[in-house]
Design a protein around this motif. Sequence first.
Motif, PDB file in Angstrom:
ATOM      1  N   TRP A 289      -4.840 -10.322  -6.362  1.00  0.00           N
ATOM      2  CA  TRP A 289      -3.638  -9.763  -6.969  1.00  0.00           C
ATOM      3  C   TRP A 289      -3.616  -8.244  -6.920  1.00  0.00           C
ATOM      4  O   TRP A 289      -2.598  -7.633  -6.562  1.00  0.00           O
ATOM      5  N   TRP A 290      -4.708  -7.614  -7.277  1.00  0.00           N
ATOM      6  CA  TRP A 290      -4.723  -6.151  -7.317  1.00  0.00           C
ATOM      7  C   TRP A 290      -4.465  -5.540  -5.942  1.00  0.00           C
ATOM      8  O   TRP A 290      -3.872  -4.453  -5.853  1.00  0.00           O
ATOM      9  N   THR A 291      -4.887  -6.205  -4.889  1.00  0.00           N
ATOM     10  CA  THR A 291      -4.815  -5.613  -3.549  1.00  0.00           C
ATOM     11  C   THR A 291      -3.633  -6.103  -2.716  1.00  0.00           C
ATOM     12  O   THR A 291      -3.167  -5.375  -1.837  1.00  0.00           O
ATOM     13  N   PRO A 309       4.486 -10.678 -10.250  1.00  0.00           N
ATOM     14  CA  PRO A 309       4.378  -9.855 -11.466  1.00  0.00           C
ATOM     15  C   PRO A 309       3.029 -10.043 -12.135  1.00  0.00           C
ATOM     16  O   PRO A 309       2.324 -11.034 -11.901  1.00  0.00           O
ATOM     17  N   VAL A 310       2.675  -9.126 -12.988  1.00  0.00           N
ATOM     18  CA  VAL A 310       1.370  -9.174 -13.645  1.00  0.00           C
ATOM     19  C   VAL A 310       1.227 -10.424 -14.513  1.00  0.00           C
ATOM     20  O   VAL A 310       0.120 -10.949 -14.700  1.00  0.00           O
ATOM     21  N   GLU A 311       2.339 -10.960 -15.038  1.00  0.00           N
ATOM     22  CA  GLU A 311       2.274 -12.179 -15.836  1.00  0.00           C
ATOM     23  C   GLU A 311       1.716 -13.353 -15.026  1.00  0.00           C
ATOM     24  O   GLU A 311       0.991 -14.198 -15.569  1.00  0.00           O
ATOM     25  N   ASP A 312       2.064 -13.413 -13.742  1.00  0.00           N
ATOM     26  CA  ASP A 312       1.548 -14.489 -12.892  1.00  0.00           C
ATOM     27  C   ASP A 312       0.033 -14.388 -12.743  1.00  0.00           C
ATOM     28  O   ASP A 312      -0.668 -15.406 -12.689  1.00  0.00           O
ATOM     29  N   TYR A 313      -0.454 -13.180 -12.673  1.00  0.00           N
ATOM     30  CA  TYR A 313      -1.902 -12.960 -12.588  1.00  0.00           C
ATOM     31  C   TYR A 313      -2.581 -13.340 -13.895  1.00  0.00           C
ATOM     32  O   TYR A 313      -3.615 -14.025 -13.903  1.00  0.00           O
ATOM     33  N   LEU A 314      -1.997 -12.956 -15.019  1.00  0.00           N
ATOM     34  CA  LEU A 314      -2.577 -13.280 -16.328  1.00  0.00           C
ATOM     35  C   LEU A 314      -2.604 -14.786 -16.575  1.00  0.00           C
ATOM     36  O   LEU A 314      -3.499 -15.297 -17.262  1.00  0.00           O
ATOM     37  N   ASP A 315      -1.634 -15.514 -16.013  1.00  0.00           N
ATOM     38  CA  ASP A 315      -1.617 -16.966 -16.152  1.00  0.00           C
ATOM     39  C   ASP A 315      -2.893 -17.606 -15.622  1.00  0.00           C
ATOM     40  O   ASP A 315      -3.311 -18.664 -16.102  1.00  0.00           O
ATOM     41  N   ALA A 349     -12.725 -10.914  -2.958  1.00  0.00           N
ATOM     42  CA  ALA A 349     -13.575 -10.067  -2.121  1.00  0.00           C
ATOM     43  C   ALA A 349     -12.816  -8.936  -1.438  1.00  0.00           C
ATOM     44  O   ALA A 349     -13.413  -8.123  -0.737  1.00  0.00           O
ATOM     45  N   SER A 350     -11.509  -8.861  -1.667  1.00  0.00           N
ATOM     46  CA  SER A 350     -10.720  -7.766  -1.077  1.00  0.00           C
ATOM     47  C   SER A 350     -10.609  -6.568  -2.006  1.00  0.00           C
ATOM     48  O   SER A 350     -10.141  -5.496  -1.588  1.00  0.00           O
ATOM     49  N   THR A 351     -11.014  -6.724  -3.260  1.00  0.00           N
ATOM     50  CA  THR A 351     -10.751  -5.694  -4.268  1.00  0.00           C
ATOM     51  C   THR A 351     -11.388  -4.357  -3.921  1.00  0.00           C
ATOM     52  O   THR A 351     -10.795  -3.297  -4.154  1.00  0.00           O
ATOM     53  N   MET A 352     -12.579  -4.380  -3.353  1.00  0.00           N
ATOM     54  CA  MET A 352     -13.294  -3.133  -3.093  1.00  0.00           C
ATOM     55  C   MET A 352     -12.679  -2.306  -1.970  1.00  0.00           C
ATOM     56  O   MET A 352     -12.660  -1.073  -2.040  1.00  0.00           O
ATOM     57  N   TRP A 353     -12.129  -2.976  -0.959  1.00  0.00           N
ATOM     58  CA  TRP A 353     -11.799  -2.244   0.265  1.00  0.00           C
ATOM     59  C   TRP A 353     -10.331  -2.279   0.686  1.00  0.00           C
ATOM     60  O   TRP A 353      -9.865  -1.372   1.390  1.00  0.00           O
ATOM     61  N   ASP A 354      -9.594  -3.317   0.308  1.00  0.00           N
ATOM     62  CA  ASP A 354      -8.260  -3.525   0.880  1.00  0.00           C
ATOM     63  C   ASP A 354      -7.199  -2.735   0.120  1.00  0.00           C
ATOM     64  O   ASP A 354      -6.793  -3.107  -0.978  1.00  0.00           O
ATOM     65  N   ASN A 355      -6.743  -1.668   0.725  1.00  0.00           N
ATOM     66  CA  ASN A 355      -5.625  -0.883   0.189  1.00  0.00           C
ATOM     67  C   ASN A 355      -4.534  -0.723   1.248  1.00  0.00           C
ATOM     68  O   ASN A 355      -3.824   0.295   1.286  1.00  0.00           O
ATOM     69  N   ASN A 356      -4.388  -1.741   2.079  1.00  0.00           N
ATOM     70  CA  ASN A 356      -3.450  -1.657   3.203  1.00  0.00           C
ATOM     71  C   ASN A 356      -1.992  -1.510   2.765  1.00  0.00           C
ATOM     72  O   ASN A 356      -1.165  -1.021   3.532  1.00  0.00           O
ATOM     73  N   ALA A 357      -1.678  -1.938   1.556  1.00  0.00           N
ATOM     74  CA  ALA A 357      -0.274  -1.937   1.138  1.00  0.00           C
ATOM     75  C   ALA A 357       0.253  -0.561   0.759  1.00  0.00           C
ATOM     76  O   ALA A 357       1.465  -0.379   0.635  1.00  0.00           O
ATOM     77  N   TRP A 358      -0.641   0.403   0.580  1.00  0.00           N
ATOM     78  CA  TRP A 358      -0.178   1.682   0.014  1.00  0.00           C
ATOM     79  C   TRP A 358       0.870   2.371   0.889  1.00  0.00           C
ATOM     80  O   TRP A 358       1.775   3.037   0.377  1.00  0.00           O
TER      81      TRP A 358
END
Length: 561
Positions: A289-291, A309-315, A349-358
């Motif tokens: 979700w974060w990436t 949305p963040v609500e979907d992640y919190l679910d 496993a994408s959290t550390m490196w994947d920022n492709n969306a920026w």
Amino acid sequence: MRHCINCCIQLSPDDTHPQQAGCRGGPHHGHQECPACKGENRIVFRVDGKQMNLLAVLEVRAEGNESWGGFLRFKKGKRCSLVFGLIIMTLVMASYILSGVHQELLLSSPFHYGAFPSNPSLMDGGNPSDVKEHHHQPSINNISLVKDYPSIKLIINSITARIEFTTRQLPDVEDLKKQELHMFSVIPSKFLPNSKSPCWYEEFTGRNTTDPYLTNSYVLYSKRFRSTFDALRKAFWGHLSHANGKHFRLRCLPHFYIIGQPKCGTTDLYDRLRLHPEVKFSAIKEPHWWTRKRFGIVRLRDGLRDRYPVEDYLDLFDLAAHQIHQGLQASSTKEQSKINRLIIGEASASTMWDNNAWMFFYDNSTDGEPPFLTQDFIHAFQPDAKLIVMLRDPVERLYSDYLYFASSNKSADDFHEKVTEALQLFENCMLDYSLRACVYNNTLNNAMPVRLQVGLYAVYLLDWLTVFNKEQFLILRLEDHASNVKYTMHRVFQFLNLGPLSEKQEALMTKSPASNARRPEDRNLGPMWPVTQRILQDFYGPFNTQLARVLADEAFLWKKT
């Protein structure tokens, strides 16, 4: 199969048209072998810029064991002979290119090169039953690959000369809020003091017939998650808190994150760690979700969808939140203490490196570098989060990544070609931009045929250390985990302050087979070529050196894995 065409072509002094004196292996099998063909030697003719002799026997080799050949003999009419030879060469080259065959072309000559047949296991009376193992044998291409090493080394030297580890400029919290107004409106700045995981209560305005997961994007876009949410849906109303005629649900974020890296054993770590009774993971192993999902990315090549949305992640943490809620509402101190030891984890496993969306969402970049990274937002809400990283030798990680994600035509030769292409693309970027700009460049990352950038651990870790303290990280090596699972898991337990396990629980956790191991068909392909390994060691070497320096641990040099 190997196809050889041996033809004798004669030109009469008064005729510019070639006449076929005899062919063997072609369509006219009844012709006798031309005596002029006897006794000829052969030379290797390589397509990739190597020397060739047009006035010799032409032999085209693909795969197989049959033989064809060709012979040109010139007496007079040199000009026409040259034209005819050029025509033959053009046809051969066109056939080579159109067919996509990357084998060698051979021409006769008194010189002999140590070329291997296409199937090395059939050399010198080799047993046909050994054909399955031919991937482990040297090939013709491997010899030419070794010869290419000096030129590739120049590319690596060019990259190395431009490596500069600089400290990134951190964004202000107000700038982060402007980018994610809704996220900051949903997640509070303070959490419940008696929960180890960051949790809070929010009002639920629906009725008891309301489906709380009706619009959840994880449910809508993936059928395999629906059964999970069916179970959550049934238990939802019973886990609400009621006060003053209102209903409240407990929301939680993870206490810790397994942030990377892919093909480094994160799945195995996740599978073992979730067996601990005090650990509760998200309903989905890798929400991403974060990436990705918060930007509407499922697969970047497929374009952008609606943002999750963040609500979907919190679910995804509702199952854990239900148990924590029970502990918070429990009447006995013992029951409260037991439940309140629960911690929530997440393992994308994408959290550390994947920022492709920026590049699609943040337009105020500086010299091609992203103004915001994933860790900026996580830190804004969870400055005390714990972070676990599993790494492995980046050379072996890349080959494992290639075998796992490549869909067809996998081979050591194909891997070598893709590595070479990726290095050239990375160098082209480094000629104009900074290291950080190239590492986070979405266009470059999508263009590279292998994910070369994922193994640049030092770049990512240094950027995470600009917002989180070093003590908040547990950095593990897959090589150590594979050799001593029990020791690795005890380190994780200590890092997360988890309680001890019974002997039975520990045996179940440490003795179970490894998860997500290499598939048998991929193991049969054998290792990468030694020259490819050497190239990647040269490329990753400076980054490993920096990583070992930051962590004060020479094991991360991967000199002995």
